[in-house]
Design a protein around this motif. Structure first.
Motif, PDB file in Angstrom:
ATOM      1  N   VAL A  37       0.817  -1.209   0.000  1.00 35.97           N
ATOM      2  CA  VAL A  37       0.000   0.000   0.000  1.00 35.97           C
ATOM      3  C   VAL A  37       0.858   1.269   0.000  1.00 35.97           C
ATOM      4  CG1 VAL A  37      -1.956  -1.112   1.145  1.00 35.97           C
ATOM      5  CG2 VAL A  37      -0.225   0.022   2.531  1.00 35.97           C
ATOM      6  N   ARG A  38       2.048   1.191   0.592  1.00 38.01           N
ATOM      7  CA  ARG A  38       2.903   2.387   0.651  1.00 38.01           C
ATOM      8  C   ARG A  38       3.370   2.796  -0.730  1.00 38.01           C
ATOM      9  NH1 ARG A  38       8.846   1.241   3.039  1.00 38.01           N
ATOM     10  NH2 ARG A  38       9.015   3.371   2.250  1.00 38.01           N
ATOM     11  N   TYR A  41      -0.306   3.461  -3.200  1.00 35.74           N
ATOM     12  CA  TYR A  41      -0.959   4.733  -2.866  1.00 35.74           C
ATOM     13  C   TYR A  41       0.050   5.873  -2.779  1.00 35.74           C
ATOM     14  CZ  TYR A  41      -5.243   2.147  -1.838  1.00 35.74           C
ATOM     15  OH  TYR A  41      -6.368   1.365  -1.947  1.00 35.74           O
ATOM     16  N   PHE A  45       0.614  10.564  -4.641  1.00 29.20           N
ATOM     17  CA  PHE A  45       1.083  11.634  -3.759  1.00 29.20           C
ATOM     18  C   PHE A  45       2.496  12.072  -4.147  1.00 29.20           C
ATOM     19  CE2 PHE A  45      -2.198   9.621  -1.103  1.00 29.20           C
ATOM     20  CZ  PHE A  45      -2.938  10.744  -0.741  1.00 29.20           C
ATOM     21  N   TRP A 227      -8.875   1.413   1.476  1.00 28.12           N
ATOM     22  CA  TRP A 227      -8.265   2.602   0.870  1.00 28.12           C
ATOM     23  C   TRP A 227      -8.194   3.794   1.810  1.00 28.12           C
ATOM     24  CZ3 TRP A 227     -10.801   7.231   0.323  1.00 28.12           C
ATOM     25  CH2 TRP A 227     -12.189   7.218   0.471  1.00 28.12           C
ATOM     26  N   ARG A 228      -9.138   3.911   2.733  1.00 27.53           N
ATOM     27  CA  ARG A 228      -9.115   5.075   3.631  1.00 27.53           C
ATOM     28  C   ARG A 228      -7.856   5.065   4.497  1.00 27.53           C
ATOM     29  NH1 ARG A 228     -14.546   3.814   3.279  1.00 27.53           N
ATOM     30  NH2 ARG A 228     -15.925   5.572   2.771  1.00 27.53           N
ATOM     31  N   SER A 230      -5.206   2.984   3.901  1.00 29.04           N
ATOM     32  CA  SER A 230      -4.059   2.767   3.020  1.00 29.04           C
ATOM     33  C   SER A 230      -3.604   4.057   2.351  1.00 29.04           C
ATOM     34  CB  SER A 230      -4.412   1.729   1.950  1.00 29.04           C
ATOM     35  OG  SER A 230      -4.665   0.466   2.531  1.00 29.04           O
ATOM     36  N   ALA A 231      -4.546   4.929   2.023  1.00 24.84           N
ATOM     37  CA  ALA A 231      -4.191   6.204   1.396  1.00 24.84           C
ATOM     38  C   ALA A 231      -3.349   7.052   2.345  1.00 24.84           C
ATOM     39  CB  ALA A 231      -5.443   6.957   0.978  1.00 24.84           C
ATOM     40  N   LYS A 232      -3.630   6.995   3.630  1.00 26.17           N
ATOM     41  CA  LYS A 232      -2.834   7.739   4.608  1.00 26.17           C
ATOM     42  C   LYS A 232      -1.405   7.198   4.640  1.00 26.17           C
ATOM     43  CE  LYS A 232      -6.917   8.449   7.562  1.00 26.17           C
ATOM     44  NZ  LYS A 232      -7.538   8.088   8.861  1.00 26.17           N
ATOM     45  N   GLY A 234       0.087   5.720   2.162  1.00 21.35           N
ATOM     46  CA  GLY A 234       0.711   6.132   0.910  1.00 21.35           C
ATOM     47  C   GLY A 234       1.175   7.579   0.944  1.00 21.35           C
ATOM     48  N   ALA A 235       0.357   8.458   1.519  1.00 20.11           N
ATOM     49  CA  ALA A 235       0.714   9.876   1.597  1.00 20.11           C
ATOM     50  C   ALA A 235       1.954  10.076   2.464  1.00 20.11           C
ATOM     51  CB  ALA A 235      -0.456  10.677   2.148  1.00 20.11           C
TER      52      ALA A 235
END
Length: 302
Positions: A37-38, A41, A45, A227-228, A230-232, A234-235
């Protein structure tokens, strides 16, 4: 404060924050799922960071060479191995201790950088690196009230071996990144570093995403379902990697990794307030030794 020091401190903070979030994802995803996920996602970013920098500062770079692409691929692969080893070391000894074992990376990176890149460090910096690593190992082993025999046995346990192997992989990652930045034509080293982040993350997505599709196809659905969270991850991964890559572009690998050991201080704070793990008074002593070592590293750069 030098720019590379500030960037390195930011890198350590972002990395600790991201790793803590990844640890929480372990309850929802497999080891490889939590790791991928890193990158997956992180690419969007990373593109945003690269685009923002270019809009503000402008600049350009030449056509990437095959050697540059190979170095980015190797850096990405080593980071994947390092990340998986780090996450897998958490279980037996806990979040803070698992990360501490990987901090032998500072010494490993210093030695490799001297041999491979010809970097030169002052005696003060070498002393600072040794002291800071000593602080980490006190925090990890002696600070836990272990006898000499138990300390020796602890260094051969799976968690310790995985952590130290993780540090070796991260050290090789740093060497590849710095070499790749020098290989890419262009004057703005920060712009080149940010481009390398996006390219490396894209390669990592293909490499580990392909592995996940082959070995754990059901995890791909889970990666998108979460995704909620995982997106963090990734950011924070994109922000942390951008800072690491820029730090390596501005200063010797050994110094960046040595100062980056302040990550363990952030780790202690996250393990206490984010993950609810209890800290001991000896943890504070180990942290103070680490800080003293980092201060010596910085004094040695003057």
């Amino acid at each position: 404060m030098s720019l590379w020091v500030l960037i390195t401190l930011c890198a350590a903070l972002f990395q600790t924050w991201r790793t803590a979030l990844q640890q929480r994802l372990r309850g929802q995803l497999s080891l490889n799922g939590a790791a991928v996920v890193r990158y997956l996602y992180g690419v969007p970013f990373g593109l945003m960071i690269l685009g923002t920098y270019w809009l503000v500062f402008g600049g350009s770079f030449g056509t990437p060479t095959l050697w540059f692409l190979a170095l980015c691929a190797m850096a990405g692969l080593m980071q994947i191995f390092g990340t998986n080893l780090l996450i897998s070391s958490f279980g037996p000894r806990g979040f803070a201790v698992g990360t501490a074992y990987s901090k032998t990376e500072a010494v490993q990176a210093s030695i490799i950088a001297v041999v491979v890149l010809g970097e030169v460090l002052s005696l003060t910096s070498w002393a600072g690196i040794a002291i800071s690593v000593g602080g980490v190992m006190y925090l990890t082993l002696a600070g836990r009230g272990l006898s000499p025999a138990e300390i020796l046995r602890a260094t051969t346990q799976p968690a310790a071996l995985r952590g130290m192997s993780s540090g070796f992989c991260f050290a090789l990652t740093a060497i590849c990144i710095r070499t790749a930045n020098a290989e890419l034509p262009g004057e703005d080293v920060l712009l080149k570093a940010l481009f390398a982040v996006v390219l490396t993350n894209a390669m990592q997505t293909v490499m580990q995403g392909g592995w996940l599709l082959w070995r754990e196809p059901g995890q791909l659905t889970a990666v998108f379902r979460t995704w909620r969270d995982s997106a963090k991850v990734g950011a924070l991964s994109a922000a942390g990697s951008s800072c690491w890559f820029m730090g390596f572009a501005l200063a010797p690998v050994a110094l960046v990794r040595a100062v980056g050991q302040v990550e363990i201080l952030f780790t202690l704070l996250f393990s206490r307030f984010f993950l609810g793990e209890r800290l001991k008074g000896k943890d504070v002593l180990g942290a103070l030794i680490l800080v003293a070592g980092v201060v010596l590293v910085l004094l040695g750069t003057r």
